[in-house]
Enzyme design. Structure first.
Site, PDB file in Angstrom:
ATOM      1  N   ASP A 194      -2.468   5.304  -5.116  1.00 10.49           N
ATOM      2  CA  ASP A 194      -2.750   4.588  -4.254  1.00 10.49           C
ATOM      3  C   ASP A 194      -2.663   2.948  -4.699  1.00 10.49           C
ATOM      4  OD1 ASP A 194      -3.272   3.047  -1.988  1.00 10.49           O
ATOM      5  OD2 ASP A 194      -5.197   4.225  -1.588  1.00 10.49           O
ATOM      6  N   ASP A 244       0.758  -1.190   0.111  1.00 13.03           N
ATOM      7  CA  ASP A 244       0.244  -0.003  -0.096  1.00 13.03           C
ATOM      8  C   ASP A 244       0.693   1.428   0.008  1.00 13.03           C
ATOM      9  OD1 ASP A 244      -2.151   1.797   0.356  1.00 13.03           O
ATOM     10  OD2 ASP A 244      -2.222   1.376   2.447  1.00 13.03           O
TER      11      ASP A 244
END
Length: 490
Positions: free
Chosen positions: A284, A97
């Site tokens: 992201d 992430d």
């Protein structure tokens, strides 16, 4: 001469079987992580939500430089990989992430969270390289937070071993956040922030321990859903077979996130205008969707014919089960037993409680059924006809809020417009097959809009470029030069 030709042929043949067929040769100073995918389902998509919090506004500061904190629930995560912690390595499935910086996994000391018992838990007593730290910590997420304490141990990432990596042993996980998650933890690739200044992130340690020589990592998602390899993260370099042309680089606007500035957004050939003077966008890898301000998302979803998941499920119940509900109410069957009898709820439901509670626990069709039973019951008491009752129920269906802003689309996407982002004064178009997410489950094939809402600062529109964008564009995260590059994915 014949020998030179033979050598040349052998070299070409080696290149052909290693590169031409997609097998890649990596130098010792790169770390390759092969990603796997899991199929998305309607439940995870329905529950996935994004949030943005303005911390300084709580303190009465309305300056344009207010700090926006971006949070998410992780329920829509599509891509993951395996890591090992300890010696010998204990295996965990994690999300890589770029919008966070912590590494965390469940702890063997997680006794009071159901979610912990559904996945592997780190056992420090089984590792001969474990170092105790013990300081407590709390990691916030959109739907709550995880609590735990810091520990230190060796970390296996790909074929590389990071020595004495600090990570969080989670002892308490939020029930709604992680009970249905299909991963064990998160490995953050974001910047080290003020909250974690005493914890060196994994990527920083790769550089400090000289696992890689180039301070970049690249991210590629395979657009072929049938391929065994779902994607790849390459630490320390990039694989030229995964992209076409040159990367367009733009500076990182703000540390803490891999955040860039984007320009105008186009629906087909028409400018939306909202970001023509610039908007911020977080890149992201840990979310499946593209999130943005409601102002533009409403225009996009209208242009592509998207309809709210909750509204569509509600109307589906009226269409497919309305007659059965009507007949059972007329015959005197108790309303709270009807949805169970027609097979939409797995146990006897209750019409009490908030709508949000029922939507969160019961499932979409079950919750819709319970509401429709109540609505039709009211109409029967008013002595309305069945047609009027169904018409009224459908009207109420259309007014239902749509959690997370997820929307259905007709799977015949060929007539839909391209959606184009402007990044670094260059156009990055997304075709319908790139921004439409197909979901196959027991209810059939569904197509979901890849766009969802995220409302942050009213004067600072914020976007999140998740996997729906990253599948189309190979991405280079250039830590050394504080920039991000995008090129057409191959």
């Amino acid at each position: 001469m014949e020998m030179k030709n033979l050598v040349a042929s052998v070299v070409i043949w080696i290149w052909y079987i290693t590169c031409g067929f997609g097998f890649n040769v990596y130098a010792d100073d790169m770390v390759r992580i092969e990603l796997k995918r899991r199929p998305l389902d309607l439940s995870s998509i329905r529950d996935a939500t994004m949030y943005a919090k303005d911390l300084n506004r709580k303190l009465g500061n309305s300056d344009l430089n207010d700090q926006i904190i971006y949070l998410k629930s992780y329920r829509d995560v599509h891509y993951f990989a395996e890591i090992g912690i300890g010696s010998p390595p204990q295996r965990f499935i994690v999300v890589f992430d770029t919008a966070s910086s912590y590494l965390w996994v469940p702890s063997s000391r997680c006794f009071f969270s159901i979610a912990c018992y559904l996945r592997p838990r780190y056992k420090s007593r089984l590792s001969n390289t474990y170092t105790k730290i013990g300081k407590s910590c709390k990691i916030p997420f959109g739907t709550g937070s995880v609590h735990g304490f810091f520990s230190q141990d060796n970390l296996k990432v790909g074929d590389a071993i990071l020595k004495q990596q600090v990570f969080t042993e989670v002892t308490r996980e939020g029930y709604f956040t992680f009970l249905r998650a299909r991963f064990d933890g998160v490995l953050g690739l974001g910047f080290q922030d003020t909250a974690s200044r005493n914890v060196t992130p994994v990527w920083y340690n790769m550089l400090l321990q000289h696992m890689v020589t180039k301070s970049i990592f690249s991210f590629w998602l395979n657009r072929d859903p049938t391929s065994r390899i779902a994607g790849e993260i390459l630490f320390g370099g990039m694989d030229w077979t995964h992209f076409r042309g040159q990367h367009t680089y733009v500076p990182v606007a703000q540390n803490g996130y891999w955040e860039i500035e984007i320009g105008d957004l186009f629906i087909g050939n028409n400018s939306t205008g909202l970001c023509k003077d610039g908007c911020q966008a977080i890149v992201d890898t840990g979310t499946s969707f593209i999130a943005g301000p409601t102002t533009i998302l409403t225009q996009i979803n209208h242009a592509i014919g998207a309809e709210g998941i909750v509204s569509l499920e509600c109307k589906k119940v009226v269409s497919n089960y309305g007659d059965s509900i009507w007949e059972r109410l007329i015959s005197g069957i108790q309303p709270e037993k009807i949805c169970n009898r027609i097979g939409l709820c797995t146990n006897n439901g209750s019409l009490g409680g908030s709508h949000e509670h029922r939507m969160g626990i019961r499932g979409g069709l079950c919750s819709s059924c319970e509401m429709i039973v109540f609505w039709i019951q009211v109409e029967i008491r008013k002595e309305r006809s069945k047609e009027k009752a169904f018409q009224y129920a459908n009207q109420l269906c259309e007014t239902l809020p749509n959690p997370g802003g997820k929307s259905f689309i007709n799977c015949d996407v060929f007539a839909l417009p391209h959606i184009t982002f402007t990044i670094g004064k260059k156009s990055f178009p997304l075709s319908p097959d790139q921004y439409v997410i197909r979901v196959d489950d027991s209810q059939g094939v569904h197509c979901i809009s890849g766009f969802t809402t995220l409302n942050a600062h009213p004067r600072r529109p914020l976007w999140v470029l998740g996997d729906a964008f990253l599948r189309a564009y190979h991405t280079v995260f250039d830590f050394g030069n504080s920039q991000i590059g995008f090129a057409e994915s191959a």
